[in-house]
Design an enzyme around this catalytic site. Sequence first.
Site, PDB file in Angstrom:
ATOM      1  N   SER A 276       0.828  -1.208   0.000  1.00  0.00           N
ATOM      2  CA  SER A 276       0.000   0.000   0.000  1.00  0.00           C
ATOM      3  C   SER A 276       0.855   1.247   0.000  1.00  0.00           C
ATOM      4  O   SER A 276       2.065   1.193   0.224  1.00  0.00           O
ATOM      5  CB  SER A 276      -0.923  -0.007   1.216  1.00  0.00           C
ATOM      6  OG  SER A 276      -0.189   0.423   2.343  1.00  0.00           O
ATOM      7  N   LYS A 277       0.193   2.369  -0.227  1.00  0.00           N
ATOM      8  CA  LYS A 277       0.899   3.646  -0.267  1.00  0.00           C
ATOM      9  C   LYS A 277       1.541   3.956   1.076  1.00  0.00           C
ATOM     10  O   LYS A 277       2.503   4.701   1.148  1.00  0.00           O
ATOM     11  CB  LYS A 277      -0.069   4.761  -0.656  1.00  0.00           C
ATOM     12  CG  LYS A 277      -0.595   4.603  -2.073  1.00  0.00           C
ATOM     13  CD  LYS A 277      -1.290   5.839  -2.581  1.00  0.00           C
ATOM     14  CE  LYS A 277      -1.569   5.675  -4.066  1.00  0.00           C
ATOM     15  NZ  LYS A 277      -2.109   6.849  -4.717  1.00  0.00           N
ATOM     16  N   ARG A 278       0.997   3.425   2.128  1.00  0.00           N
ATOM     17  CA  ARG A 278       1.525   3.715   3.471  1.00  0.00           C
ATOM     18  C   ARG A 278       2.713   2.824   3.841  1.00  0.00           C
ATOM     19  O   ARG A 278       3.439   3.120   4.782  1.00  0.00           O
ATOM     20  CB  ARG A 278       0.431   3.518   4.531  1.00  0.00           C
ATOM     21  CG  ARG A 278      -0.754   4.397   4.328  1.00  0.00           C
ATOM     22  CD  ARG A 278      -0.752   5.587   5.299  1.00  0.00           C
ATOM     23  NE  ARG A 278      -1.552   6.667   4.790  1.00  0.00           N
ATOM     24  CZ  ARG A 278      -1.114   7.887   4.495  1.00  0.00           C
ATOM     25  NH1 ARG A 278       0.163   8.182   4.676  1.00  0.00           N
ATOM     26  NH2 ARG A 278      -1.913   8.812   4.030  1.00  0.00           N
TER      27      ARG A 278
END
Length: 520
Positions: A276-278
């Site tokens: 994910s982007k995180r």
Amino acid sequence: MTEARKTRVRFAPSPTGPLHIGGVRTALYNYLYAKQHGGTFVLRIEDTDSNRFVPGAEQYIIEALRWCGITPDEGVENGKVVEEASEKHPYGPYRQSQRRSIYRKYAEQLIEAGYAYYAFDTAEELAAKRAEAESQGQTFIYNQVSRKSLRNSLTLSGEEVAKLLGETTSWTIRFKMPENVVVKMDDLIRGHIEVNTDTLDDKVLWKRADELPTYHLANIVDDHLMKITEVIRGEEWLPSLPLHYMLYKAFGWEDTMPRFAHLSLLLKPSGQGKLSKRDGDKLGFPVFPLRWVSPEGEVTRGYREDGYFPEAFINMLAFLGWNPGDEREILSLPELVEAFSLERVIKSGARFNPEKAKWYNKEYLRMKSDEELAGLYLPILREHGIEVTLEYTAKAISVIKDRATFVEDFWTAAPYLFTAPSEYAEKDVAKFWKKENHEHLPEVKAHIAGYCGPWTVAGIASSIEGFIKDNEWPLGKVMNCLRLALTGAASGLGIAEIIYTIGLDEAVRRIDSAFKTLGE
Ligand code: GLU
């Protein structure tokens, strides 16, 4: 038989934030496919969802593709999205929000042909339906069953419909998913897929409120108008494929329908779940090609700013979910173009490995010439207040290259190749700077000053070591004193590598200063 069409593929991001590496991989595979088939790689900005629009994201996408060396052939000119059709960009504008006038007639065409209908349910009415279903432990779906009891042009009289169309602005056009039809689809990566329409809902295609199409309608209409031959995109769009097939059929565009290839997801390094982007922040590696500063000022690191070479980054990405079927791992962009095939793209998720990314960078760093690397290193040296020649820098790089993964490492590995030590590591001094050892340094210094053998690391090494050994001094201990004098610490590069770089005079100067600071 339909006549063979010229390959045209597109990358169609929505400017909702920075481009995640999964998105870059999608763009890369499109690029490779286009180039391999002598085709055209198009960029189209899908910005019809104004709620999700993020300022700066479009520019970021274009800059990221440029940095990767995979700039689209069509849709971008001089780093900007093309806003008008021209000879080179015949299907402009390439930003969907600027194509708004195109879509309505297609939505209405579907209504006339009985493939779509007007839906008048307000947001509040739909929210109430959802809440009601939820309270009964169910999920509300606008579909073949529920549409029969909702407010739409299938249930209301012609008069009422005409009135609502004229007097209200919250209506939408929805696709009328047929009952019990098996949609038969083919995916270039996943093979044959069948889905029964009873499992699908009636998606909104066009909204009167903002007079904009939704993703599904705009995407199909544009792929058709832009004569796209293959759609290569992320797996998250696979559930939309039956609707897209149905739309091509409803429009009567089946003959020129593109072929589809859905790419598997990138997985976390653990293999558990989608990257994910995180994850970058959490796991300590970048998940974006370039640094991104959000409109709120939040900074997210990128591969470019972390010191990765675009060629290494692209090579690494290409191998996330694909391989050439042989042992090769290092392939340049032209080699990737040649070797690429959708058939060899794996169906399962590709696990992202940040260590492999580093490995690629190290390999690409080693393949670069010392001069090229020196050119990249000079600005870093300048930041440290050091002005040296390219020639000197290249020489220093030749001795530290194998120890570096990034250009930045040249500095961290051996700043003393460019600046004399201003202090000496206390612990090392206590441990190694002992009279019985450093008392030999003046003679070693004289030997170094008089060195006139071949100017190679091996030549210098054997001369100094030979001299110490001949005198029967403790080699390791004397060398440690020497290294302390030359670098300020007792660990680091080999003595000969240092002297080879800094030269005899500088070595002598450093030995003298060490005595001045550390004492006899
Ligand atoms: N706009 C979609 C996205 O951002 C494109 C999907 C497609 O390629 O059809 O992923």
